[in-house]
Design a protein around this motif. Sequence first.
Motif, PDB file in Angstrom:
ATOM      1  N   HIS A 191       6.899 -14.296   0.587  1.00  0.00           N
ATOM      2  CA  HIS A 191       5.434 -14.981   0.199  1.00  0.00           C
ATOM      3  C   HIS A 191       4.812 -13.829  -0.459  1.00  0.00           C
ATOM      4  N   GLY A 192       4.469 -13.811  -1.727  1.00  0.00           N
ATOM      5  CA  GLY A 192       4.166 -12.804  -2.611  1.00  0.00           C
ATOM      6  C   GLY A 192       2.382 -12.974  -2.466  1.00  0.00           C
ATOM      7  N   SER A 193       1.787 -12.253  -2.870  1.00  0.00           N
ATOM      8  CA  SER A 193       0.242 -12.136  -2.714  1.00  0.00           C
ATOM      9  C   SER A 193      -0.259 -11.876  -3.849  1.00  0.00           C
ATOM     10  N   THR A 194      -1.495 -11.790  -4.269  1.00  0.00           N
ATOM     11  CA  THR A 194      -1.978 -11.234  -5.518  1.00  0.00           C
ATOM     12  C   THR A 194      -1.899  -9.764  -5.451  1.00  0.00           C
ATOM     13  N   MET A 195      -1.913  -8.906  -4.503  1.00  0.00           N
ATOM     14  CA  MET A 195      -1.793  -7.534  -4.304  1.00  0.00           C
ATOM     15  C   MET A 195      -0.514  -7.063  -4.827  1.00  0.00           C
TER      16      MET A 195
ATOM     17  N   LYS B 218      -2.765   7.960  -9.982  1.00  0.00           N
ATOM     18  CA  LYS B 218      -2.811   6.791  -9.693  1.00  0.00           C
ATOM     19  C   LYS B 218      -2.770   6.052  -8.246  1.00  0.00           C
ATOM     20  N   LEU B 219      -2.315   7.098  -7.358  1.00  0.00           N
ATOM     21  CA  LEU B 219      -2.404   6.720  -5.980  1.00  0.00           C
ATOM     22  C   LEU B 219      -4.099   6.755  -5.694  1.00  0.00           C
ATOM     23  N   GLU B 220      -4.809   7.792  -6.013  1.00  0.00           N
ATOM     24  CA  GLU B 220      -6.037   7.959  -5.911  1.00  0.00           C
ATOM     25  C   GLU B 220      -6.661   6.621  -6.397  1.00  0.00           C
ATOM     26  N   ARG B 221      -6.499   6.263  -7.711  1.00  0.00           N
ATOM     27  CA  ARG B 221      -7.108   5.048  -8.310  1.00  0.00           C
ATOM     28  C   ARG B 221      -6.750   3.671  -7.540  1.00  0.00           C
ATOM     29  N   GLU B 222      -5.354   3.513  -7.021  1.00  0.00           N
ATOM     30  CA  GLU B 222      -5.172   2.377  -6.189  1.00  0.00           C
ATOM     31  C   GLU B 222      -5.852   2.385  -4.717  1.00  0.00           C
ATOM     32  N   ILE B 223      -6.137   3.552  -4.210  1.00  0.00           N
ATOM     33  CA  ILE B 223      -6.754   4.007  -2.891  1.00  0.00           C
ATOM     34  C   ILE B 223      -8.251   3.389  -3.116  1.00  0.00           C
TER      35      ILE B 223
ATOM     36  N   ARG C  51     -10.356   0.177  -1.473  1.00  0.00           N
ATOM     37  CA  ARG C  51     -11.392   0.485  -0.678  1.00  0.00           C
ATOM     38  C   ARG C  51     -12.601  -0.601  -1.077  1.00  0.00           C
ATOM     39  N   ARG C  52     -12.628  -0.560  -2.598  1.00  0.00           N
ATOM     40  CA  ARG C  52     -13.707  -1.542  -3.208  1.00  0.00           C
ATOM     41  C   ARG C  52     -13.351  -3.031  -2.677  1.00  0.00           C
ATOM     42  N   SER C  53     -12.368  -3.273  -2.790  1.00  0.00           N
ATOM     43  CA  SER C  53     -11.712  -4.551  -2.300  1.00  0.00           C
ATOM     44  C   SER C  53     -12.063  -4.792  -0.903  1.00  0.00           C
ATOM     45  N   GLU C  54     -11.631  -3.831   0.098  1.00  0.00           N
ATOM     46  CA  GLU C  54     -11.903  -3.938   1.461  1.00  0.00           C
ATOM     47  C   GLU C  54     -13.433  -4.217   1.700  1.00  0.00           C
ATOM     48  N   ASP C  55     -14.122  -3.188   1.061  1.00  0.00           N
ATOM     49  CA  ASP C  55     -15.877  -3.238   0.990  1.00  0.00           C
ATOM     50  C   ASP C  55     -16.293  -4.875   0.864  1.00  0.00           C
TER      51      ASP C  55
END
Length: 601
Positions: free
Chosen positions: A147-151, A258-263, A267-271
Motif C-alpha cells: 500500500h504505497g502512499s504519496t510520500m 538532501k536529508l536536511e531538505r527532506e526533514i 516538518r512543513r508537511s506535519e505543520d
Amino acid sequence: MDTIAGESQGASPPSSNEAAAGSQSQSDVSEEEEYLDNSIELRGYLSKWTNYIYGWQPRYIVLKDGTLSYYKSESESDFGCRGAISLTKATIKAHESDELRFDVVVNNLNNWCLRAETSEDRMHWVDVLQLYKADSGSTDTTSLRRHGSTMSLQSNTISLTSGGSLKKTQRNLREKVGELETFKDILFGQIETLQRYFDACSEVNKNNAQPLDLGDGLKSIDFKGESITFRATTSGVLTTLQHCLEIIAESDESWKRKLEREIDKRRRSEDQSKKLKDEVEKMKRLSYPGPDFEEGPHSTLPEDEFFDAVETGLDKIEEDMQLRFKLKLQSQISQTLVNVPHEAVAEGEEAREEFGTGAEATSHALWPEIDRVCKEQLHYAREGVGQDGNGWQIFADEGEIKMYKREEEVNGLVMDPLKAYHTVQGVTAREMCHYFFMPEFRNDWETTLEDCTILEKISADTLLFLQTHKRIWPASQRDAQFWSHMRKITDNLEPGARDMWVVCNNSTEYAKQESKNGKCVRIFLTVILACQTHLPEGYVKGQPLNRNDLTCKITYCSVVNPGGWAPASALRAVYKREYPKFLKRFTGYVIDQCKDKPIMF
C-alpha cells in the motif's frame, strides 16, 4: 453489486529468506507484482457520506490486505485512492435504525458512514470487514510495501532524480579501487624483489666466496632506486586513499543536505497537517455535518454553509425533475381540450358557466374567508410598486420579469412580501391559471413537491390541499395546508384586456391535518396569481385568432412564513435565486403545454 471475496486466502507472500537470497529473476518480481494486484478481497459500490453539502454519494470501495480504500469510481482505481482506513484499530458498527447503513470508525476521529443497496449487502460487508479486521492484526511489514502512499512516491522520485550523482560517485570509487589494485601489485613485486635481495645478502654473509645471485638473471640491485620507487608507490597509495575519503566525504555532505531538505519538507508537511487537523476539529466542535444533522434552534451551522447546502440540494432536485419531464414528454400522448376552431372551452366541470364564480362554494364554512382573502389579494396585486412608499426593492430584472420585495421579519422569521411582473406570448390568462390551479399538473412544474393530497373538493374551482415538500438537507422537511380558489374577474379590467383570471392560495387551520410523517415544519402562505389576456390592437371579436396574437400579463404576489429555524440571510439568498427560476419554469411549462392545443378562454 460486483464483489469478490477471499481471492488471496489460498496464497502467501514470498518469505524474507527468498527475497534475501539474491537469486530472484525479473520474472519472479513480475509474478509477485501480479500477485499483489490480484489480492483484492472485496470490492463494489456503496453510498458514502461525503459532507453536509453533497450528502450521500456513490463511491467504489475496495478491501485489500486489511485496508479499506475508496475511489470516486471503478475507472479511477488505477490512479490512487481518495482515502484509506486500516481495519487494525477500526470499529465496524451496523446502524441501529437504518438497515442499509454501517459505520467504520477509528479512534472516534475518522468516521466513514456507508450505505449498501440492500440489507443483505450490508450484512455481507459487515461480516467480511470484521473478518479481515481480525486477520489484519497479523499482517507483516509487506503490507507497507503493498500500500504505497504519496510520500513513498515522492521518495522514489527523489531516488531517480539523484541517481546521476550517485552513479558518478560509484564510478569514481571504482576507478580509485582499480588504482589501489595496481599499486598493490607493484608493491607486492617490489617486496618480493627486496625479499630476494635480503635473502641473497644473508647467503653472502654465510659464504663470502660465492658471488651475489638474486635469481632471474639479476646480479645486483640499486637499493636506493628501489627505496625511492617503494616510497613513491606507498605515497600513491596514500594519495588514492585520500581521494577515496574526499569522494566519500563529498557524497556524505550531499546526502546530508538532501536529508536536511527532506526533514524540512516533512516538518512543513506535519505543520500543515496539524493546522488542517485543528481546523477540522474546530468545525466538528461547531457543527457535526453528519447524515443525522437537522435544522434546529441550537444549530451552529454558519449561514453561508447552510445556503450552500440548500443550493446544492435544489440543483440536484431540478436536474432530476428535468430528466423526469423529458421522459414524460416522450411517453405522453394526450389531448385535454376540445378541438374547437379559433376559441376553445374546457371539458367537464370547467366548461360550466358557474366555474370561476365560486357559486358552488358559497354554502361552505370556508367561503366567507375565501371570498374576503381573494378580494384583498386582488386589490393588493393591482397596486403598483415604487409610488406607495412601502419600501419595495427590485431584486431581479431579467427581461420581461421584474421582481420586488420588502424585507420583513416576524418573531425572527423572514416573511418578505414578494411581487413579480411578467409578460409572455402565446397563452391566455385562463390557460395560465388552469395549469397553476389543477393538481394533476403540479408535479410537472413544482420541483420540490413530494406529495399533494386533496383533503376536500369544496367545488370545481375551490380545493383544500395538504402539500408536502421534499426535504433539502440540512433544512427540515416542510408541508402546507391551504385552500386554492380559481376565479374569473369581470370588473375593473385594464384597457385592452379581454379577460382576467386569478388563483388564490391561503393557509388554513380548517379540518387541520397533521404531517404524514409527523416531522414536517408547517408553512403558512398567502399567494395570488393574477393574469390578463391582451389581444392585438384593433382586433374585432369573431376574427380568427392564433397563438401569436395572444399576450398574457402576469402578476404574482406571495407572503410565506417558512416556520422552523432557517437562517434569515440563507432564506433570502434562496428566495433571490429560486423565485425568478420558478416563474420562468412555470410560464415556460404552460407555453410548452399549450402550443399545439386550441386556445382556451
